[in-house]
Design an enzyme around this catalytic site. Structure first.
Site, PDB file in Angstrom:
ATOM      1  N   HIS A  45     -65.113 -30.780 -31.473  1.00 38.31           N
ATOM      2  CA  HIS A  45     -63.736 -31.140 -31.570  1.00 38.31           C
ATOM      3  C   HIS A  45     -63.160 -32.442 -31.905  1.00 38.31           C
ATOM      4  O   HIS A  45     -63.736 -32.918 -32.716  1.00 38.31           O
ATOM      5  CB  HIS A  45     -64.761 -31.830 -29.528  1.00 38.31           C
ATOM      6  CG  HIS A  45     -63.520 -32.763 -28.692  1.00 38.31           C
ATOM      7  ND1 HIS A  45     -63.121 -34.107 -28.645  1.00 38.31           N
ATOM      8  CD2 HIS A  45     -62.933 -32.182 -27.293  1.00 38.31           C
ATOM      9  CE1 HIS A  45     -61.972 -34.406 -28.182  1.00 38.31           C
ATOM     10  NE2 HIS A  45     -62.429 -33.542 -26.967  1.00 38.31           N
ATOM     11  N   ASP A  74     -72.990 -33.579 -30.709  1.00 38.21           N
ATOM     12  CA  ASP A  74     -72.375 -33.520 -29.787  1.00 38.21           C
ATOM     13  C   ASP A  74     -72.838 -33.087 -28.215  1.00 38.21           C
ATOM     14  O   ASP A  74     -73.034 -31.648 -28.431  1.00 38.21           O
ATOM     15  CB  ASP A  74     -70.694 -33.819 -29.963  1.00 38.21           C
ATOM     16  CG  ASP A  74     -69.439 -33.646 -29.012  1.00 38.21           C
ATOM     17  OD1 ASP A  74     -70.135 -33.437 -28.184  1.00 38.21           O
ATOM     18  OD2 ASP A  74     -68.357 -33.257 -29.707  1.00 38.21           O
ATOM     19  N   GLN A  96     -69.977 -31.022 -23.621  1.00 35.62           N
ATOM     20  CA  GLN A  96     -70.252 -30.156 -23.283  1.00 35.62           C
ATOM     21  C   GLN A  96     -71.716 -29.698 -22.487  1.00 35.62           C
ATOM     22  O   GLN A  96     -71.685 -29.145 -21.191  1.00 35.62           O
ATOM     23  CB  GLN A  96     -69.518 -29.270 -23.529  1.00 35.62           C
ATOM     24  CG  GLN A  96     -67.540 -29.941 -23.496  1.00 35.62           C
ATOM     25  CD  GLN A  96     -67.437 -30.004 -22.707  1.00 35.62           C
ATOM     26  OE1 GLN A  96     -67.374 -29.559 -21.159  1.00 35.62           O
ATOM     27  NE2 GLN A  96     -66.538 -30.160 -22.824  1.00 35.62           N
ATOM     28  N   LYS A 137     -67.981 -35.871 -17.553  1.00 37.38           N
ATOM     29  CA  LYS A 137     -68.487 -35.278 -17.292  1.00 37.38           C
ATOM     30  C   LYS A 137     -69.543 -34.766 -16.636  1.00 37.38           C
ATOM     31  O   LYS A 137     -69.643 -33.257 -16.685  1.00 37.38           O
ATOM     32  CB  LYS A 137     -68.068 -34.154 -19.309  1.00 37.38           C
ATOM     33  CG  LYS A 137     -66.998 -34.554 -19.597  1.00 37.38           C
ATOM     34  CD  LYS A 137     -66.504 -33.723 -21.529  1.00 37.38           C
ATOM     35  CE  LYS A 137     -65.939 -34.376 -22.376  1.00 37.38           C
ATOM     36  NZ  LYS A 137     -64.617 -33.464 -20.947  1.00 37.38           N
ATOM     37  N   CYS A 146     -58.707 -30.377 -27.579  1.00 34.74           N
ATOM     38  CA  CYS A 146     -58.460 -30.836 -29.326  1.00 34.74           C
ATOM     39  C   CYS A 146     -59.939 -30.329 -29.749  1.00 34.74           C
ATOM     40  O   CYS A 146     -60.442 -30.635 -30.501  1.00 34.74           O
ATOM     41  CB  CYS A 146     -59.748 -32.144 -28.411  1.00 34.74           C
ATOM     42  SG  CYS A 146     -58.751 -33.137 -27.511  1.00 34.74           S
TER      43      CYS A 146
HETATM   44  N1  PMP Z   1     -66.984 -33.256 -27.710  1.00 36.58           N
HETATM   45  C1  PMP Z   1     -66.548 -31.736 -27.294  1.00 36.58           C
HETATM   46  C2  PMP Z   1     -67.296 -30.998 -27.019  1.00 36.58           C
HETATM   47  C3  PMP Z   1     -65.732 -32.747 -25.860  1.00 36.58           C
HETATM   48  O1  PMP Z   1     -65.884 -31.313 -25.204  1.00 36.58           O
HETATM   49  C4  PMP Z   1     -65.021 -34.052 -25.903  1.00 36.58           C
HETATM   50  C5  PMP Z   1     -64.222 -34.414 -24.747  1.00 36.58           C
HETATM   51  N2  PMP Z   1     -63.435 -33.552 -24.077  1.00 36.58           N
HETATM   52  C6  PMP Z   1     -65.523 -34.991 -26.729  1.00 36.58           C
HETATM   53  C7  PMP Z   1     -66.477 -34.668 -27.611  1.00 36.58           C
HETATM   54  C8  PMP Z   1     -64.806 -35.570 -26.188  1.00 36.58           C
HETATM   55  O2  PMP Z   1     -65.442 -36.840 -25.188  1.00 36.58           O
HETATM   56  P1  PMP Z   1     -64.915 -37.986 -24.487  1.00 36.58           P
HETATM   57  O3  PMP Z   1     -63.676 -38.299 -24.457  1.00 36.58           O
HETATM   58  O4  PMP Z   1     -65.716 -38.769 -23.337  1.00 36.58           O
HETATM   59  O5  PMP Z   1     -65.114 -39.457 -25.542  1.00 36.58           O
END
Ligand code: PMP
Length: 406
Positions: free
Chosen positions: A123, A200, A203, A226, A364
């Protein structure tokens, strides 16, 4: 009773009773953010109605109650992740902030010639903070490529891991592909070559049992929203020895022991990394979200979500002109695809009119789109309250898309 009664579970989520365009809401955008059970919503409003106060400072009754609830949530999160110590749980705003904290603080050790290793399925929030750190430090970013199923290329991780790799940052579960990475093995390999590892987990936490001691990761980042909790709250887990050795990040209230103009000393963990008034209600409600998930049993939830993905994948492969993006052997929660001759945004718009909420875009993860040669995908992502019936609704709506475009 069945181990997991999805109809009963659905009644815990007030929003699922909603209609959109006079159709029942079919919410399949859970990888973007999940819906909240009544217990989480009540927990948050209970705080504001009954004991709203700032924490860690007041000697008055309300402040003590708020502090106790906030710190009890920290304890809950420690147990949820099986962290060895409560001070290893740092409250942050979300995954993005957790990664930026590590890049800014731990990153101060990096020097020209050092390397940071990430993967091609990250991401943006697990790419850009490292690029910024590379600019500041003179370190170089290296990337493990992925194959056409959306898995890390075999042996590529080992090959890119070297004497100069100081830090590895890798997603546990890809938000664009659904791929589950073998993080435990990768962490062991990284450690053998002397690198520290940030995972990270944005998910992963809603879908997989995470045990940070078993994984032996150095840092683990995730967002509350999430995992059925509120927005604006998340967690950075870090091994105490590492966090202790790291310089503070933001300065302000709560992160200090003593302040004079000549010299300031910093607070103990985890408060050293928690400057300013935090999202108190959010932290408390995140604990409630984890308690909700625990009560259902993550193994039952995972089995249910696995069934949904298998069912959806079966339906998807029967559709001519549908190309799945991400077919890893080990995946969960996410069905990403493109339809021949129809832009993902058009698919998303037509699905929306049928009450089906999905995400259309690059998620993203622009490098993933480049790898697969598509500008965007349609992503249906599943949560514990989704049903096979809703998967059917998704595919009925996709049939409408076909009608419109032929
Ligand atoms: N890493 C991953 C794999 C994600 O799916 C996301 C959210 N789409 C993020 C990081 C970022 O999370 P946040 O926007 O809640 O900071």
């Amino acid at each position: 009773a069945p181990p997991f009664d999805v109809e009963r579970v659905r009644r815990d989520f007030p929003i699922l009773g909603r209609r959109v365009y006079d159709k029942p809401l079919v919410y399949l955008d859970n990888a973007a953010t999940s819906q909240k059970p009544r217990s989480v919503i009540d927990c948050e409003s209970h705080y504001y109605e009954e004991y709203n106060a700032n924490i860690h400072r007041g000697l008055h009754r309300l402040s003590q109650e708020a502090t106790d609830a906030y710190e009890a949530a920290r304890d809950y999160i420690q147990r949820f992740l099986n962290a060895a110590r409560r001070e290893e749980i740092v409250f942050v705003r979300g995954t993005t902030e957790a990664i930026n904290l590590v890049a800014a603080s731990y990153g101060q050790r990096l020097q020209p010639g050092d390397e940071i290793l990430i993967t091609a399925m990250e991401h943006h929030s697990n790419i850009v903070p490292w690029q910024l750190l590379c600019e500041r430090s003179g370190a170089a970013l290296r990337v493990v490529p992925i194959d056409d199923r959306g898995e890390l290329m075999p042996d590529a991780f080992e090959h890119r891991l070297g004497r100069r790799t100081r830090l590895v940052a890798i997603t546990h579960l890809s938000n664009a592909l659904g791929t589950i990475n073998p993080v435990k093995r990768l962490i062991a390999q990284a450690h053998a070559s002397g690198a520290v590892v940030l995972v990270d987990g944005a998910q992963a936490v809603p879908h997989l049992k995470v045990d940070v001691q078993d994984l032996d990761c150095d840092f683990y980042a995730f967002s509350g929203h999430k995992i059925y909790g509120p927005t604006g709250i998340g967690v950075l887990y870090g091994k105490a020895a590492l966090l202790n050795a790291m310089p503070p990040w933001q300065g302000g209230g709560d992160m200090i022991k003593q302040v004079t103009f000549a010299r300031t000393t910093y607070n103990d963990l985890p408060y050293k990394f928690e400057a300013g008034t935090p999202n108190i209600a959010g932290g408390i409600a995140l604990g409630a979200a984890m308690a909700y998930l625990d009560a259902l049993g993550l193994e039952h939830v995972a089995a249910h979500e696995h069934d949904l993905l298998a069912y959806a994948t079966g339906l998807a492969t029967a559709i001519p002109g549908l190309r799945l993006i991400g077919t890893a052997a080990d995946k969960t929660g996410i069905l990403s695809f493109v339809l021949d001759g129809v832009h993902a945004h058009d698919v998303g718009t037509i699905l929306d009119l049928e009450g089906v909420a999905v995400r259309s875009g690059h998620h993203c993860a622009m490098p993933v789109m480049v790898h697969f040669g598509v500008p965007a995908t349609v992503r249906a992502s599943f949560a514990l309250y989704n049903t096979r019936h809703e998967v059917d609704a998704l595919f009925a709506a996709l049939a409408k898309v076909r009608e419109v475009f032929t």
